[in-house]
Design a protein around this motif. Structure first.
Motif, mmCIF file in Angstrom:
data_model
loop_
_atom_site.group_PDB
_atom_site.id
_atom_site.type_symbol
_atom_site.label_atom_id
_atom_site.label_comp_id
_atom_site.label_asym_id
_atom_site.label_seq_id
_atom_site.Cartn_x
_atom_site.Cartn_y
_atom_site.Cartn_z
ATOM 1 N N LYS A 179 -90.508 -28.205 -16.012
ATOM 2 C CA LYS A 179 -90.017 -27.171 -15.094
ATOM 3 C C LYS A 179 -90.440 -27.509 -13.677
ATOM 4 O O LYS A 179 -91.628 -27.638 -13.391
ATOM 5 C CB LYS A 179 -90.540 -25.786 -15.478
ATOM 6 C CG LYS A 179 -89.905 -24.675 -14.634
ATOM 7 C CD LYS A 179 -90.294 -23.288 -15.122
ATOM 8 C CE LYS A 179 -89.590 -22.206 -14.302
ATOM 9 N NZ LYS A 179 -89.958 -20.838 -14.731
ATOM 10 N N GLN A 180 -89.440 -27.631 -12.810
ATOM 11 C CA GLN A 180 -89.700 -27.983 -11.417
ATOM 12 C C GLN A 180 -89.125 -26.893 -10.518
ATOM 13 O O GLN A 180 -87.930 -26.594 -10.575
ATOM 14 C CB GLN A 180 -89.067 -29.332 -11.086
ATOM 15 C CG GLN A 180 -89.608 -30.453 -11.974
ATOM 16 C CD GLN A 180 -89.228 -31.815 -11.451
ATOM 17 O OE1 GLN A 180 -89.225 -32.067 -10.245
ATOM 18 N NE2 GLN A 180 -88.923 -32.721 -12.356
ATOM 19 N N LEU A 181 -89.989 -26.298 -9.698
ATOM 20 C CA LEU A 181 -89.596 -25.219 -8.794
ATOM 21 C C LEU A 181 -89.322 -25.819 -7.423
ATOM 22 O O LEU A 181 -90.222 -25.954 -6.594
ATOM 23 C CB LEU A 181 -90.695 -24.160 -8.728
ATOM 24 C CG LEU A 181 -91.157 -23.598 -10.080
ATOM 25 C CD1 LEU A 181 -92.264 -22.573 -9.893
ATOM 26 C CD2 LEU A 181 -89.971 -22.987 -10.838
ATOM 27 N N LEU A 182 -88.081 -26.146 -7.167
ATOM 28 C CA LEU A 182 -87.737 -26.836 -5.928
ATOM 29 C C LEU A 182 -87.950 -25.953 -4.707
ATOM 30 O O LEU A 182 -88.220 -26.454 -3.612
ATOM 31 C CB LEU A 182 -86.284 -27.320 -5.967
ATOM 32 C CG LEU A 182 -86.026 -28.675 -6.670
ATOM 33 C CD1 LEU A 182 -86.397 -28.614 -8.138
ATOM 34 C CD2 LEU A 182 -84.566 -29.090 -6.517
ATOM 35 N N TYR A 183 -87.859 -24.636 -4.875
ATOM 36 C CA TYR A 183 -88.015 -23.742 -3.723
ATOM 37 C C TYR A 183 -89.436 -23.746 -3.170
ATOM 38 O O TYR A 183 -89.667 -23.370 -2.026
ATOM 39 C CB TYR A 183 -87.589 -22.313 -4.074
ATOM 40 C CG TYR A 183 -88.329 -21.675 -5.221
ATOM 41 C CD1 TYR A 183 -89.550 -21.047 -5.034
ATOM 42 C CD2 TYR A 183 -87.785 -21.676 -6.503
ATOM 43 C CE1 TYR A 183 -90.229 -20.461 -6.083
ATOM 44 C CE2 TYR A 183 -88.449 -21.087 -7.560
ATOM 45 C CZ TYR A 183 -89.671 -20.477 -7.350
ATOM 46 O OH TYR A 183 -90.337 -19.890 -8.403
ATOM 47 N N PHE A 220 -85.921 -17.003 -6.839
ATOM 48 C CA PHE A 220 -85.894 -17.214 -5.388
ATOM 49 C C PHE A 220 -84.671 -16.599 -4.720
ATOM 50 O O PHE A 220 -84.799 -15.807 -3.797
ATOM 51 C CB PHE A 220 -85.964 -18.710 -5.063
ATOM 52 C CG PHE A 220 -86.097 -18.983 -3.589
ATOM 53 C CD1 PHE A 220 -87.302 -18.742 -2.931
ATOM 54 C CD2 PHE A 220 -85.025 -19.467 -2.847
ATOM 55 C CE1 PHE A 220 -87.429 -18.966 -1.562
ATOM 56 C CE2 PHE A 220 -85.146 -19.703 -1.483
ATOM 57 C CZ PHE A 220 -86.353 -19.449 -0.839
ATOM 58 N N ASN A 221 -83.465 -16.963 -5.115
ATOM 59 C CA ASN A 221 -82.265 -16.406 -4.499
ATOM 60 C C ASN A 221 -82.263 -14.884 -4.550
ATOM 61 O O ASN A 221 -82.883 -14.285 -5.437
ATOM 62 C CB ASN A 221 -81.003 -16.915 -5.209
ATOM 63 C CG ASN A 221 -80.656 -18.335 -4.835
ATOM 64 O OD1 ASN A 221 -81.295 -18.948 -3.989
ATOM 65 N ND2 ASN A 221 -79.634 -18.878 -5.471
ATOM 66 N N VAL A 222 -81.559 -14.273 -3.612
ATOM 67 C CA VAL A 222 -81.385 -12.823 -3.615
ATOM 68 C C VAL A 222 -79.924 -12.545 -3.946
ATOM 69 O O VAL A 222 -79.033 -12.860 -3.153
ATOM 70 C CB VAL A 222 -81.762 -12.199 -2.262
ATOM 71 C CG1 VAL A 222 -81.547 -10.692 -2.287
ATOM 72 C CG2 VAL A 222 -83.215 -12.526 -1.914
ATOM 73 N N THR A 223 -79.685 -11.970 -5.112
ATOM 74 C CA THR A 223 -78.328 -11.802 -5.616
ATOM 75 C C THR A 223 -78.084 -10.354 -6.012
ATOM 76 O O THR A 223 -78.761 -9.828 -6.896
ATOM 77 C CB THR A 223 -78.075 -12.706 -6.840
ATOM 78 O OG1 THR A 223 -78.434 -14.048 -6.524
ATOM 79 C CG2 THR A 223 -76.619 -12.650 -7.273
ATOM 80 N N LEU A 337 -81.368 -26.239 -1.010
ATOM 81 C CA LEU A 337 -81.566 -26.239 -2.459
ATOM 82 C C LEU A 337 -80.274 -25.862 -3.152
ATOM 83 O O LEU A 337 -80.218 -24.916 -3.924
ATOM 84 C CB LEU A 337 -82.684 -25.259 -2.836
ATOM 85 C CG LEU A 337 -84.080 -25.624 -2.348
ATOM 86 C CD1 LEU A 337 -85.084 -24.571 -2.771
ATOM 87 C CD2 LEU A 337 -84.498 -26.984 -2.879
ATOM 88 N N ASP A 338 -79.205 -26.613 -2.887
ATOM 89 C CA ASP A 338 -77.946 -26.338 -3.555
ATOM 90 C C ASP A 338 -77.924 -27.050 -4.907
ATOM 91 O O ASP A 338 -78.900 -27.665 -5.336
ATOM 92 C CB ASP A 338 -76.772 -26.756 -2.676
ATOM 93 C CG ASP A 338 -76.809 -28.241 -2.324
ATOM 94 O OD1 ASP A 338 -77.664 -28.979 -2.868
ATOM 95 O OD2 ASP A 338 -75.987 -28.666 -1.499
ATOM 96 N N LYS A 339 -76.799 -26.965 -5.587
ATOM 97 C CA LYS A 339 -76.692 -27.576 -6.905
ATOM 98 C C LYS A 339 -76.861 -29.096 -6.846
ATOM 99 O O LYS A 339 -77.315 -29.715 -7.812
ATOM 100 C CB LYS A 339 -75.351 -27.214 -7.549
ATOM 101 C CG LYS A 339 -75.290 -25.790 -8.093
ATOM 102 C CD LYS A 339 -73.989 -25.533 -8.847
ATOM 103 C CE LYS A 339 -73.984 -24.149 -9.467
ATOM 104 N NZ LYS A 339 -72.732 -23.869 -10.231
#
Length: 426
Positions: A179-183, A220-223, A337-339
């Motif tokens: 598991k890698q948390l890029l943010y 992380f994202n706000v959705t 941090l896009d796809k």
């Protein structure tokens, strides 16, 4: 004999339609504890092999042609030949969006069809890594991946999940790299903006939004998601309102993060001062025609030009994406941090050094991956017929791999044939 001549002969001389029907029945026949049903399955299996044997004995490349005929239509087989002639190599990794690509609320009852799951299993058994690339949370995508593909495939070490549109990558079976948390690699200023928006997005929302929306459980994202059926008129109305609200909130958070308290010509509080929210609306309307359309239709388009947005705000806005999914979601995410970033990290963990990917998706976040593989001669792109206009334009301008709603299996079968043809000696 030329490959095209072989395939013409294959589909002209043999009843490939019936052959495919036998193959599909054998592949997706549900496990039933019934002696009669099992006998029926066994009879179908024997007939399938008998028909394949006729093809095997008629061609030097009979094994390949028998398997292609059993799984692909005439058009799919010739498309596969065209792709093999154009690129000269097989697909060696699958990069797949989920919602409205592998599954569709309008076409598959929001479930991945059994025939699609079966073909994915065949690719896995052939050794192809699979990258699930989605905007969903990790827990959501893990759940349906295990349910659909099975725990053995998910934890095989050859499957990776890029979640939250690239904020994290989950690749079971890879130790410290699982598991890698890029943010976490983003700088403090950007993280502060997201923390601010997340903390205020529901508590500060107008009552109708608090009742009509919920916050997706992202890391992380706000959705903002609707509390109504996706695609419904009420969901569309609430998400349109949520988009305007989220943009305004983002404008204020960015202004606070950079310690900006007035525009270039007036002090904050002056009668002529422009609010950060108006600058945010102007900036993102200029960036995305869909956002502009929502602002205009809702009477929320600002009396401010994009050129007048202060550079100190632009510098941050340019690093943050505002995404609008009609009647589905309003979201902010990091453009760093896009796809693409997630897919690159997933391929690194999976040790795919020279990728030639099939990229399937429907939205602008998927388009970035499609454009990335096109720039790097690293794959082909496919999209459903209801994909966004920009995605369809890209796909139609490359290999025209557009499929009907809920029929992603058609492209997967085409790639199956491509890989079979690519192994034949010329």
């Amino acid at each position: 004999m030329e490959r095209y001549d072989l395939v013409y002969r294959l589909y002209d001389e043999f009843d490939t339609k019936t052959l495919r029907e036998y193959q599909e029945f054998v592949d997706v026949f549900p496990p039933i504890d019934s002696r009669v049903a099992l006998e029926h399955w066994q009879d179908a299996s024997e007939e399938l092999e008998s028909r394949k044997d006729e093809i095997r004995s008629s061609f030097a490349a009979g094994e390949t042609l028998a398997e292609v005929a059993a799984r692909t239509t005439r058009d799919q087989a010739f498309t596969a030949l065209d792709l093999e002639a154009k690129y000269g190599r097989a697909v060696n990794v699958l990069v797949l969006d989920v919602d409205e690509t592998l599954r569709s609320a309008g076409g598959t009852d929001n479930e991945i069809p059994r025939d699609t799951l079966h073909v994915l299993t065949e690719f896995h058994e052939a050794g192809l890594p699979i990258v699930i690339c989605t905007g969903q949370t990790l827990e959501n995508v893990k759940g349906f991946a295990i349910q659909g593909l099975g725990s053995e495939i998910v934890h095989s070490g050859n499957l990776s999940i890029v979640y939250e549109t690239g904020n994290g990558v989950f690749t079971p079976g890879h130790g410290a790299d699982t598991k890698q948390l890029l943010y976490e690699d983003l700088d403090a200023e950007i993280r502060d903006v997201f923390d601010d928006v997340r903390a205020r997005v529901l508590p500060d929302a107008p009552e109708d939004l608090r009742r009509g929306c919920h916050l997706q459980g992202n890391e992380f994202n706000v959705t903002m998601k609707p509390n109504y059926e996706t695609g419904s008129s009420r969901a569309r109305e609430i998400i349109d309102d949520a988009l305007v609200y989220v943009i305004d909130l983002l404008g204020g958070a960015v202004a606070e993060a950079v310690d900006w308290n007035g525009d270039d010509t007036s002090e904050a509080g002056d009668e002529g001062a422009t609010e950060p929210a108006d600058y945010a609306r102007a900036f993102y309307a200029a960036e995305d025609p869909e956002v502009r359309g929502v602002l205009e239709q809702g009477g929320a388009y600002p009396d401010v030009d994009r050129s007048s947005v202060p550079n100190v705000l632009v510098d941050v806005f340019e690093r943050i994406d505002v995404a609008y999914y009609e009647a589905d979601a309003a979201e902010i995410g990091s453009l760093e941090l896009d796809k693409v970033a997630g897919v690159e990290r997933a391929l690194s963990v999976l040790d795919v050094e020279d990728p030639f990917a099939l990229v399937m998706g429907d939205s602008k976040s998927d388009l970035r991956v499609m454009e990335w593989v096109a720039r790097n001669d690293a794959g082909i792109a496919a999209a459903p017929e209801h994909a966004s206009e920009d995605v369809l334009e890209h796909v139609l301008g490359s290999d025209e791999l557009v499929f009907d709603r809920g029929k992603s299996v058609d492209v997967l079968r085409t790639v199956y044939a491509l890989n079979r043809f690519a192994r034949l000696e010329r």
